[in-house]
Design an enzyme around this catalytic site. Structure first.
Site, PDB file in Angstrom:
ATOM      1  N   ASP A   1      28.382  37.813  46.560  1.00  0.00           N
ATOM      2  CA  ASP A   1      27.771  37.671  47.881  1.00  0.00           C
ATOM      3  C   ASP A   1      28.612  38.269  48.994  1.00  0.00           C
ATOM      4  O   ASP A   1      29.818  38.470  48.854  1.00  0.00           O
ATOM      5  CB  ASP A   1      27.567  36.189  48.197  1.00  0.00           C
TER       6      ASP A   1
ATOM      7  N   LYS B   1      39.056  45.254  39.951  1.00  0.00           N
ATOM      8  CA  LYS B   1      39.582  46.223  40.919  1.00  0.00           C
ATOM      9  C   LYS B   1      41.058  46.464  40.598  1.00  0.00           C
ATOM     10  O   LYS B   1      41.944  45.786  41.133  1.00  0.00           O
ATOM     11  CB  LYS B   1      39.473  45.646  42.339  1.00  0.00           C
TER      12      LYS B   1
ATOM     13  N   ASP C   1      39.999  40.680  41.677  1.00  0.00           N
ATOM     14  CA  ASP C   1      40.436  41.534  42.782  1.00  0.00           C
ATOM     15  C   ASP C   1      41.973  41.478  42.809  1.00  0.00           C
ATOM     16  O   ASP C   1      42.633  42.161  42.029  1.00  0.00           O
ATOM     17  CB  ASP C   1      39.760  40.972  44.038  1.00  0.00           C
TER      18      ASP C   1
ATOM     19  N   ASP D   1      33.092  36.806  37.897  1.00  0.00           N
ATOM     20  CA  ASP D   1      32.302  37.935  38.410  1.00  0.00           C
ATOM     21  C   ASP D   1      33.193  39.148  38.679  1.00  0.00           C
ATOM     22  O   ASP D   1      32.878  40.264  38.299  1.00  0.00           O
ATOM     23  CB  ASP D   1      31.529  37.546  39.682  1.00  0.00           C
TER      24      ASP D   1
ATOM     25  N   PHE E   1      34.183  46.816  48.784  1.00  0.00           N
ATOM     26  CA  PHE E   1      33.576  45.494  48.741  1.00  0.00           C
ATOM     27  C   PHE E   1      32.193  45.624  48.102  1.00  0.00           C
ATOM     28  O   PHE E   1      31.393  46.479  48.498  1.00  0.00           O
ATOM     29  CB  PHE E   1      33.458  44.924  50.158  1.00  0.00           C
ATOM     30  N   VAL E   2      31.913  44.783  47.109  1.00  0.00           N
ATOM     31  CA  VAL E   2      30.634  44.866  46.394  1.00  0.00           C
ATOM     32  C   VAL E   2      29.853  43.552  46.467  1.00  0.00           C
ATOM     33  O   VAL E   2      30.437  42.481  46.657  1.00  0.00           O
ATOM     34  CB  VAL E   2      30.845  45.277  44.909  1.00  0.00           C
TER      35      VAL E   2
HETATM   36  P1  IMP Z   1      41.001  37.343  43.662  1.00  0.00           P
HETATM   37  O1  IMP Z   1      41.516  35.943  43.646  1.00  0.00           O
HETATM   38  O2  IMP Z   1      41.605  38.183  44.746  1.00  0.00           O
HETATM   39  O3  IMP Z   1      41.055  38.027  42.308  1.00  0.00           O
HETATM   40  O4  IMP Z   1      39.495  37.290  44.107  1.00  0.00           O
HETATM   41  C1  IMP Z   1      38.544  36.863  43.270  1.00  0.00           C
HETATM   42  C2  IMP Z   1      37.341  36.315  43.996  1.00  0.00           C
HETATM   43  O5  IMP Z   1      37.109  36.907  45.272  1.00  0.00           O
HETATM   44  C3  IMP Z   1      36.133  36.678  43.173  1.00  0.00           C
HETATM   45  O6  IMP Z   1      35.847  35.669  42.260  1.00  0.00           O
HETATM   46  C4  IMP Z   1      35.048  36.816  44.214  1.00  0.00           C
HETATM   47  O7  IMP Z   1      34.458  35.558  44.441  1.00  0.00           O
HETATM   48  C5  IMP Z   1      35.761  37.269  45.449  1.00  0.00           C
HETATM   49  N1  IMP Z   1      35.665  38.736  45.605  1.00  0.00           N
HETATM   50  C6  IMP Z   1      36.626  39.653  45.350  1.00  0.00           C
HETATM   51  N2  IMP Z   1      36.197  40.902  45.597  1.00  0.00           N
HETATM   52  C7  IMP Z   1      34.914  40.769  46.017  1.00  0.00           C
HETATM   53  C8  IMP Z   1      33.912  41.722  46.410  1.00  0.00           C
HETATM   54  O8  IMP Z   1      34.089  42.959  46.426  1.00  0.00           O
HETATM   55  N3  IMP Z   1      32.701  41.189  46.753  1.00  0.00           N
HETATM   56  C9  IMP Z   1      32.455  39.854  46.748  1.00  0.00           C
HETATM   57  N4  IMP Z   1      33.357  38.939  46.381  1.00  0.00           N
HETATM   58  C10 IMP Z   1      34.578  39.390  46.013  1.00  0.00           C
HETATM   59 MG    MG Z   2      34.333  34.520  41.906  1.00  0.00          MG
END
Ligand code: IMP
Ligand code: MG
Length: 185
Positions: free
Chosen positions: A164, A136, A108, A105, A157-158
């Site tokens: 969710d 992002k 980040d 999805d 944050f989205v």
């Molecule tokens: P990462 O490991 O930091 O890349 O984070 C990835 C996971 O964090 C995504 O798969 C989402 O489940 C959650 N996440 C990151 N940013 C957001 C956001 O803005 N809204 C909701 N969930 C997020």
């Molecule tokens: Mg995810």
């Protein structure tokens, strides 16, 4: 009037409409189809729970034979990443020697997908590509390749379209961002 939603204690305003999402996913489907056209059958590896809506829409627009599997990864709690990544549901297919397309999805910091890529390579996957609906770039801490990106967004944050805020908002057919004046510290 701007469309807004309230989830728990926070207000969100619309960021990406349903039509724009669907048009972009149609294009991604075409690009992915041509990338796998004359190739081995890929395993589409959806990341639960957030990618379920994107994954469902995407595969409808991919017109080459494919298989599907799902993993569940957790790293977020509330509005922030915990930094710790956990796989709470394993994939079920034998991925040895297979081409995998991870469908996520949002990327980040990039931690979750780095971890998943690593696990899949250890299990013998022969190629891993990544498609993410949202990215992002300002938060991304790594430099691995993301093959298909739906939309680049800021660090806001989205929610919606699968994403969710503490369990709510996944069913919204659009993507919403936290209204800036409402962000809590
Ligand atoms: P990462 O490991 O930091 O890349 O984070 C990835 C996971 O964090 C995504 O798969 C989402 O489940 C959650 N996440 C990151 N940013 C957001 C956001 O803005 N809204 C909701 N969930 C997020
Ligand atoms: Mg995810």
């Amino acid at each position: 009037m701007e469309k807004t939603v309230k989830l728990h204690d926070l207000d969100f305003g619309i960021l990406i409409t349903r039509n724009i999402l669907e048009d972009r996913i149609l294009d991604l489907g075409k690009e992915i189809s041509s990338a796998y056209k004359t190739d081995d059958i890929p395993v589409i590896m959806g990341v639960l729970q957030g990618a379920v809506m994107f994954c469902a829409e995407l595969v409808k627009n991919i017109d080459v034979p494919l298989e599907m599997d799902f993993v569940r990864i957790k790293s977020y709690s509330g509005l922030g990443t915990t930094g710790k990544v956990l796989m709470t549901k394993q994939w079920e297919k034998d991925v040895k020697g297979r081409k995998i397309l991870i469908v996520e999805d949002i990327i980040d910091t990039g931690n979750s997908i780095l971890y998943l890529k690593d696990q899949l390579l250890k299990a013998g996957a022969k190629e891993i590509k990544i498609a993410t609906l949202l990215f992002k770039p300002k938060a991304f801490k790594f430099n691995y390749k993301i093959d298909w990106i739906g939309f680049e967004i800021g660090n806001e944050f989205v929610v919606g379209y699968g994403l969710d805020y503490d369990g709510l908002g996944r069913n919204l057919p659009e993507v919403y961002q936290l209204s800036s004046d409402k962000k809590q510290s």
